[in-house]
Design a protein around this motif. Structure first.
Motif: not given
Ligand SMILES: NC(=O)c1ccc[n+]([C@@H]2O[C@H](COP(=O)([O-])OP(=O)(O)OC[C@H]3O[C@@H](n4cnc5c(N)ncnc54)[C@H](O)[C@@H]3O)[C@@H](O)[C@H]2O)c1
Length: 258
Positions: A101-104, A158-159, A200-201
């Protein structure tokens, strides 16, 4: 002759993970063009079958092996199936990965990090642990780990993915040094962004923003084509690569100068 090239088998077979689509499929096609027998490994059985049929139609000898690389029993079964159909593998391309997942980073859950590491690091490790001992016994092998520029530079939001690719780079260096005198070479490649379904996510607007951000940093101002990545992988999988191991090969349109 050096220990790295002296025992190349006459009939070479290769395992490519995450080969149902994208970069893995392009690598499978490119190795087939070099005359290798290809075991395509992927957890998406439907897409895998389509990929295998497409390559067979082009004259390649391929085997579609549905496998989840996070499960060691699956990996062992997949290896047994591949060896029975295509013989002992002399090439392993650890390509399967997920973006997560993308996020902080400060909001990320440990479970999400574990999910990404399970595939991108432990999956690759398990495949190497299953496949490479046979190569060492036979005195010849080529392992290519598909890492990412994200593993060198870190990508914001994207850590887990970036850290997993840094781990894969480091694993390549360690294993390459450990096996340096065995005839088995272990290298990795670090592409910049390729336009594949790995994104695509994300929804469409997230994807557009991400792509703009990624391309801005590439001096050539374009995505790398999957065939370009496959070309580099093909050399690293071949006997023509004989004095590089534990090394990191850049393919980033000028983004990384190291
Ligand atoms: N696309 C990019 O921008 C880019 C850039 C640099 C590096 N890479 C790396 O290249 C490789 C291929 O990426 P892609 O863009 O073709 O991605 P993709 O998502 O199109 O393909 C990845 C494949 O891996 C498979 N896979 C995922 N988890 C698996 C598991 N547990 N077991 C078996 N198969 C599994 C998926 O089903 C899929 O077919 C990855 O290692 C990725 O990190 C991609």
């Amino acid at each position: 002759m050096t220990p790295s090239d002296s025992r190349e088998p006459a009939q070479r077979s290769a395992i490519v993970t995450g080969a149902a689509r994208g970069i893995g499929l392009a690598i499978g096609a490119r190795l087939a063009a070099d005359g290798m027998l290809i075991a395509l490994w992927d957890r998406d059985a439907g897409q895998l079958e389509e990929a295998a049929q497409a390559l067979s139609a082009q004259g390649a000898t391929v085997l579609a092996v549905p496998v989840d690389i996070t499960d060691r029993a699956h990996v062992d079964r997949a290896l047994a199936q591949s060896m029975e159909a295509l013989g002992q593998p002399s090439v392993l391309v650890n390509n399967a990965a997920i973006l997560g997942r993308s996020g902080p980073t400060l909001d990320a859950s440990l479970d999400e990090w574990k999910r990404v590491f399970d595939v991108n690091v432990f999956g690759a490790l398990q495949c190497a642990q299953a496949v490479v001992p046979g190569m060492v016994r036979r005195g010849y092998g080529r392992v290519v780990n598909v890492a990412s520029i994200a593993g060198k530079e870190g990508n914001p939001f994207a850590a887990a993915y970036a850290a997993s690719k840094a781990a894969l780079i480091s694993m390549t260096k360690s294993l390459g040094k450990e096996l340096a005198e065995t005839g088995v070479l272990v290298n990795c490649i670090t592409p910049s962004a390729a336009d594949t379904d790995i994104f695509a996510v994300y929804d469409q607007s997230q994807r557009a923003q991400l792509e703009a951000r990624l391309l801005e940093r590439v001096p050539m101002k374009r995505f790398v084509r999957v065939e370009e990545v496959a070309e580099m992988a093909a050399w690293l999988c071949s006997v023509r690569c004989s004095f590089s191991t534990g090394a990191v090969f850049d393919i980033s349109g000028g983004r990384a100068m190291y």
